[in-house]
Design a protein around this motif. Structure first.
Motif, PDB file in Angstrom:
ATOM      1  N   SER A 141       7.073   3.651   4.555  1.00 51.31           N
ATOM      2  CA  SER A 141       7.100   2.910   5.695  1.00 51.31           C
ATOM      3  C   SER A 141       7.509   4.161   6.831  1.00 51.31           C
ATOM      4  N   VAL A 147       8.489  -6.681   0.013  1.00 45.78           N
ATOM      5  CA  VAL A 147       8.799  -5.479   1.114  1.00 45.78           C
ATOM      6  C   VAL A 147      10.071  -4.940   0.523  1.00 45.78           C
ATOM      7  N   GLY A 161       4.793  -0.409   7.237  1.00 45.13           N
ATOM      8  CA  GLY A 161       4.893   0.080   5.801  1.00 45.13           C
ATOM      9  C   GLY A 161       3.592  -0.739   4.843  1.00 45.13           C
ATOM     10  N   GLY A 215       4.199  -5.190   7.255  1.00 43.94           N
ATOM     11  CA  GLY A 215       3.474  -4.374   6.404  1.00 43.94           C
ATOM     12  C   GLY A 215       2.560  -4.993   5.868  1.00 43.94           C
ATOM     13  N   GLN A 237       8.870  -5.200  12.409  1.00 43.54           N
ATOM     14  CA  GLN A 237       8.394  -4.740  11.113  1.00 43.54           C
ATOM     15  C   GLN A 237       7.416  -5.390  10.742  1.00 43.54           C
ATOM     16  N   TYR A 277       3.401  -2.098   0.785  1.00 41.14           N
ATOM     17  CA  TYR A 277       3.981  -2.346  -0.372  1.00 41.14           C
ATOM     18  C   TYR A 277       2.839  -2.559  -1.473  1.00 41.14           C
ATOM     19  N   THR A 285       8.370  -1.390  -1.530  1.00 46.11           N
ATOM     20  CA  THR A 285       7.216  -0.795  -0.483  1.00 46.11           C
ATOM     21  C   THR A 285       7.205   0.625  -1.147  1.00 46.11           C
ATOM     22  N   GLU A 297      -0.252  -5.131   1.957  1.00 49.68           N
ATOM     23  CA  GLU A 297      -0.282  -4.792   0.631  1.00 49.68           C
ATOM     24  C   GLU A 297      -0.995  -3.596   0.315  1.00 49.68           C
TER      25      GLU A 297
END
Length: 249
Positions: free
Chosen positions: A17, A10, A38, A66, A64, A40, A14, A68
């Motif tokens: 985001s 991350v 986000g 995220g 937070q 990444y 990233t 892939e």
């Protein structure tokens, strides 16, 4: 290439985001959290071993989350509401060249599939609200507000072909729902009307029947290839500096 921690993925890889939730929807109040979402790009070399990089990472900061890149694209092609909305957030925190390419593909992910996925998600949330009414005499008003927002967004997407997630002029009425100032029968009637309008809009929507999967696949292949070439170039440098040495060995 050695193993990378989720936090390193991350922090170092990233590509995009943004802020989501009430702040992105134009429904923030003084006590609203700042939800960061986000994408990444895991280095291609990490896929060559037995242990694959994670498809998603929670954190490292509070609120937070995220994904892939490949997982994010898969979910977007399926018209996952949370993912599509993430692509259209008006509050972008960070974007690099790959992230800008991803954002340029926003229309490629949009299709009439959104009708099915948004309404199906809304139905699941509606069942939870109905259960709250049966058990407690009232729904969770914040959840009712967000369900109305989602149904409005779905209807407007199907009507116009564009996904806008800021509620704009609808803010005051939706916040009144959150405060419990609109009766449950009125909210129910509103939900039923929005669902019917979404169904009607789906029949004549300017959106294509399916997303442009080939265009997204070409993008993903290209960024994976570029990442692999960078890894090869790095190994070449290591071999020259350390005779017989290869990165990660």
């Amino acid at each position: 290439m050695g193993v990378m921690t989720p936090e390193e993925l991350v922090a170092d890889h990233t590509v995009y985001s943004c802020v989501m939730g009430s702040r992105a929807f134009g429904l923030a109040t003084e006590d609203s959290d700042t939800d960061v979402r986000g994408v990444y790009l895991a280095p291609t070399a990490l896929f060559w071993g037995f242990e694959k990089p994670p498809t998603h990472v929670e954190g490292p900061a509070p609120e937070q989350f995220g994904w892939e890149l490949e997982r994010f694209c898969e979910l977007a092609l399926r018209a996952n509401p949370n993912i599509l909305e993430c692509l259209h957030s008006p509050l972008v925190e960070y974007v690099d060249d790959t992230g800008r390419e991803l954002l340029a593909l926003r229309e490629a992910f949009l299709s009439r599939r959104a009708h099915r996925t948004f309404v199906r998600y809304a139905l699941g949330q509606r069942k939870k609200l109905d259960a709250d009414v049966r058990l407690h005499g009232a729904p969770r008003w914040k959840h009712a507000m967000h369900l109305l927002r989602l149904l409005t967004s779905c209807r407007d997407l199907l009507r116009t072909g564009a996904l806008t997630i800021d509620v704009g002029a609808g803010r005051d009425r939706l916040l009144a729902v959150r405060r419990g100032e609109v009766s449950w029968p009125e909210v129910e009637s509103w939900m039923i009307r929005l669902t019917a309008e979404a169904d009607e809009a789906a029949a004549t929507s300017p959106l294509p029947p399916e997303p442009d999967r080939a265009r997204v696949a070409e993008f993903l292949f290209r960024v994976r290839r570029e990442s692999a070439l960078k890894a090869d170039a790095y190994d070449d440098v290591v071999r020259r500096v350390v005779p017989g040495g290869v990165a990660g060995q």
